[in-house]
Design a protein around this motif. Structure first.
Motif, PDB file in Angstrom:
ATOM      1  N   TYR A  47       5.284   7.511  12.997  1.00 41.22           N
ATOM      2  CA  TYR A  47       6.651   8.008  12.822  1.00 41.22           C
ATOM      3  C   TYR A  47       6.817   9.380  13.470  1.00 41.22           C
ATOM      4  N   ILE A  48       5.863  10.264  13.242  1.00 39.11           N
ATOM      5  CA  ILE A  48       5.943  11.612  13.819  1.00 39.11           C
ATOM      6  C   ILE A  48       5.897  11.557  15.349  1.00 39.11           C
ATOM      7  N   ARG A  49       5.027  10.707  15.896  1.00 41.29           N
ATOM      8  CA  ARG A  49       4.932  10.583  17.357  1.00 41.29           C
ATOM      9  C   ARG A  49       6.228  10.048  17.957  1.00 41.29           C
ATOM     10  N   GLN A  50       6.796   9.049  17.323  1.00 43.26           N
ATOM     11  CA  GLN A  50       7.983   8.403  17.876  1.00 43.26           C
ATOM     12  C   GLN A  50       9.246   9.252  17.741  1.00 43.26           C
ATOM     13  N   THR A  51       9.300  10.111  16.737  1.00 43.68           N
ATOM     14  CA  THR A  51      10.506  10.909  16.505  1.00 43.68           C
ATOM     15  C   THR A  51      10.379  12.354  16.968  1.00 43.68           C
ATOM     16  N   GLY A  52       9.134  12.846  17.059  1.00 46.77           N
ATOM     17  CA  GLY A  52       8.936  14.251  17.389  1.00 46.77           C
ATOM     18  C   GLY A  52       9.259  15.192  16.242  1.00 46.77           C
ATOM     19  N   VAL A  53       9.413  14.652  15.041  1.00 46.14           N
ATOM     20  CA  VAL A  53       9.752  15.477  13.886  1.00 46.14           C
ATOM     21  C   VAL A  53       8.609  16.445  13.571  1.00 46.14           C
ATOM     22  N   LYS A  54       8.947  17.615  13.083  1.00 44.44           N
ATOM     23  CA  LYS A  54       7.969  18.614  12.676  1.00 44.44           C
ATOM     24  C   LYS A  54       7.951  18.693  11.153  1.00 44.44           C
ATOM     25  N   ILE A  55       6.778  18.520  10.563  1.00 49.65           N
ATOM     26  CA  ILE A  55       6.628  18.589   9.110  1.00 49.65           C
ATOM     27  C   ILE A  55       6.114  19.977   8.740  1.00 49.65           C
ATOM     28  N   ALA A  56       6.803  20.645   7.856  1.00 49.44           N
ATOM     29  CA  ALA A  56       6.435  22.006   7.469  1.00 49.44           C
ATOM     30  C   ALA A  56       5.121  22.030   6.694  1.00 49.44           C
ATOM     31  N   ASP A  57       4.470  23.187   6.703  1.00 50.13           N
ATOM     32  CA  ASP A  57       3.251  23.377   5.920  1.00 50.13           C
ATOM     33  C   ASP A  57       3.613  23.465   4.436  1.00 50.13           C
ATOM     34  N   GLY A  58       2.607  23.319   3.583  1.00 49.10           N
ATOM     35  CA  GLY A  58       2.839  23.413   2.151  1.00 49.10           C
ATOM     36  C   GLY A  58       1.562  23.694   1.391  1.00 49.10           C
TER      37      GLY A  58
ATOM     38  N   ASP B 209      12.894  15.478   1.306  1.00 52.33           N
ATOM     39  CA  ASP B 209      13.716  15.286   2.505  1.00 52.33           C
ATOM     40  C   ASP B 209      12.932  14.586   3.613  1.00 52.33           C
ATOM     41  N   ASP B 210      11.646  14.913   3.752  1.00 46.20           N
ATOM     42  CA  ASP B 210      10.815  14.237   4.754  1.00 46.20           C
ATOM     43  C   ASP B 210      10.806  12.722   4.514  1.00 46.20           C
ATOM     44  N   ILE B 211      10.685  12.328   3.254  1.00 49.03           N
ATOM     45  CA  ILE B 211      10.659  10.905   2.920  1.00 49.03           C
ATOM     46  C   ILE B 211      12.006  10.259   3.227  1.00 49.03           C
ATOM     47  N   LYS B 212      13.088  10.925   2.869  1.00 52.61           N
ATOM     48  CA  LYS B 212      14.417  10.384   3.149  1.00 52.61           C
ATOM     49  C   LYS B 212      14.629  10.194   4.649  1.00 52.61           C
ATOM     50  N   HIS B 213      14.139  11.122   5.452  1.00 56.90           N
ATOM     51  CA  HIS B 213      14.261  10.996   6.909  1.00 56.90           C
ATOM     52  C   HIS B 213      13.438   9.821   7.424  1.00 56.90           C
ATOM     53  N   TYR B 214      12.242   9.618   6.857  1.00 58.51           N
ATOM     54  CA  TYR B 214      11.409   8.482   7.251  1.00 58.51           C
ATOM     55  C   TYR B 214      12.092   7.159   6.913  1.00 58.51           C
ATOM     56  N   VAL B 215      12.648   7.067   5.720  1.00 54.79           N
ATOM     57  CA  VAL B 215      13.315   5.832   5.294  1.00 54.79           C
ATOM     58  C   VAL B 215      14.516   5.539   6.190  1.00 54.79           C
ATOM     59  N   ALA B 216      15.277   6.564   6.540  1.00 54.52           N
ATOM     60  CA  ALA B 216      16.428   6.376   7.429  1.00 54.52           C
ATOM     61  C   ALA B 216      15.977   5.913   8.815  1.00 54.52           C
ATOM     62  N   TRP B 217      14.898   6.483   9.314  1.00 48.41           N
ATOM     63  CA  TRP B 217      14.351   6.084  10.616  1.00 48.41           C
ATOM     64  C   TRP B 217      13.868   4.641  10.577  1.00 48.41           C
ATOM     65  N   LEU B 218      13.170   4.263   9.507  1.00 48.13           N
ATOM     66  CA  LEU B 218      12.646   2.913   9.375  1.00 48.13           C
ATOM     67  C   LEU B 218      13.791   1.898   9.308  1.00 48.13           C
ATOM     68  N   SER B 219      14.842   2.237   8.600  1.00 48.63           N
ATOM     69  CA  SER B 219      15.999   1.347   8.511  1.00 48.63           C
ATOM     70  C   SER B 219      16.662   1.171   9.876  1.00 48.63           C
ATOM     71  N   LYS B 220      16.843   2.254  10.601  1.00 53.87           N
ATOM     72  CA  LYS B 220      17.470   2.185  11.925  1.00 53.87           C
ATOM     73  C   LYS B 220      16.592   1.424  12.905  1.00 53.87           C
TER      74      LYS B 220
ATOM     75  N   PHE C  93       0.856  -1.184   0.000  1.00 52.93           N
ATOM     76  CA  PHE C  93       0.000   0.000   0.000  1.00 52.93           C
ATOM     77  C   PHE C  93       0.895   1.239   0.000  1.00 52.93           C
ATOM     78  N   GLN C  94       0.353   2.357  -0.432  1.00 50.14           N
ATOM     79  CA  GLN C  94       1.039   3.615  -0.205  1.00 50.14           C
ATOM     80  C   GLN C  94       1.184   3.798   1.314  1.00 50.14           C
ATOM     81  N   ILE C  95       2.281   4.384   1.767  1.00 44.36           N
ATOM     82  CA  ILE C  95       2.466   4.596   3.198  1.00 44.36           C
ATOM     83  C   ILE C  95       1.238   5.301   3.742  1.00 44.36           C
ATOM     84  N   THR C  96       0.639   4.724   4.777  1.00 48.15           N
ATOM     85  CA  THR C  96      -0.641   5.231   5.263  1.00 48.15           C
ATOM     86  C   THR C  96      -0.456   6.378   6.244  1.00 48.15           C
ATOM     87  N   ALA C  97      -1.536   7.132   6.440  1.00 50.69           N
ATOM     88  CA  ALA C  97      -1.511   8.234   7.397  1.00 50.69           C
ATOM     89  C   ALA C  97      -1.222   7.724   8.798  1.00 50.69           C
TER      90      ALA C  97
END
Length: 288
Positions: free
Chosen positions: A94-105, A134-145, A84-88
């Motif tokens: 991912y956002i909860r576990q990392t505390g990352v902030k995603i910019a508006d767009g 960049d958001d996707i690259k950060h997610y992929v790096a987090w998932l790998s780790k 599936f496409q990565i789901t909401a």
């Protein structure tokens, strides 16, 4: 008679040699196998090794110059892709576990992305949207780790291979009976005729022969490849076609609001890396 000590090592060596091929075969997941590496990880499906023809013939309706020349691409080993496409829900975890902030767009009224959320109602099984490259690259790096496995962005060749699932032609399914160029029975595209005015929950339409869902609509998907005007010089091993300092990247699959012709297996489009939209998400692949 008890075998001599000298013969025991030879017997063990022969036994190991006989068992190793079977053990190696068992260690490689078989095509079609579905798995998750963690509770909040995406569901992955194993795709087979093989060769396919990437690109589209010049007489295919809607064909653009960047869809050729047609060329053979070979995947030497199986690999896994999120079915599936990565789901909401996965993105929110991912956002909860990392505390990352995603910019508006996006600033269009009614189409704004605010902290990775669209303005239309979005449940946890709808595709995640509103992230940039960049958001996707950060997610992929987090998932790998997190999993200890090698996750990557999807290459354009991997995406087309998964969409075709052994088929040729624009789609791996027939057009809707009696409706001309319509795929509403198989994909969320071009308005509410398919039952959805915006994105649909994962698994709302039948899978293809590889067990992949929503390969021809719902939301567009970013891939790792830079934008190129055609396939002259493209890799033939399925890897992403990268260049230093890409200004634009390829996208695949179409969204809920565009004509079905843009949903074709071989169709591609492009996007700036910083763009965030309520119409575009992504998948991931994992090495096996």
């Amino acid at each position: 008679m008890t075998p001599s000590n000298a013969l025991i090592p030879l017997a063990l060596t022969a036994l190991c040699a006989a068992l190793l091929p079977n053990l190696a075969h068992a260690a490689t997941p078989q095509p079609g196998k579905v798995f998750k590496d963690c509770k909040d990880c995406p569901e992955m499906v194993v795709l087979p090794a093989g060769t396919f023809t990437m690109g589209t013939p010049e007489n295919e309706v809607g064909r653009e110059p960047d869809e050729g020349p047609m060329h053979a691409v070979t995947f030497a080993k199986p690999f896994a892709m999120s079915r599936f496409q990565i789901t909401a829900g996965e993105w929110d975890s991912y956002i909860r576990q990392t505390g990352v902030k995603i910019a508006d767009g996006d600033t269009r009224p009614g189409r704004e992305c605010i902290a990775s959320k669209p303005r239309y109602p979005q449940g946890p099984r709808q595709p995640a949207v509103c992230m940039d490259m960049d958001d996707i690259k950060h997610y992929v790096a987090w998932l790998s780790k997190k999993t200890g496995q090698a996750y990557h962005m999807v290459s354009e060749a991997q995406r087309e291979y998964a969409a075709r699932a052994g088929s040729s032609g624009p789609f791996p399914f027939p057009f809707d009976e009696g409706k001309g160029y319509s795929i509403a029975e198989h994909a969320n595209t071009y308005g509410p005729a398919d039952g959805y005015s915006f994105s649909s929950p994962a698994g709302s339409y039948p899978p293809n022969a590889f067990g992949m869902y929503d390969m021809h609509g719902n939301v567009y998907e970013r891939v790792a490849d830079c934008e190129h005007p055609n396939y002259i010089g493209a890799p033939t091993d399925g890897s992403a076609w990268m260049e230093p300092n890409c200004e634009s990247y390829q996208i695949r699959g179409n969204d809920w609001g565009e004509a079905p012709v843009f949903s074709r297996s071989g169709n591609s489009n492009n996007i700036y890396p910083q763009t965030r939209g309520d119409w575009i998400g992504f998948r991931v692949v994992r090495d096996l």
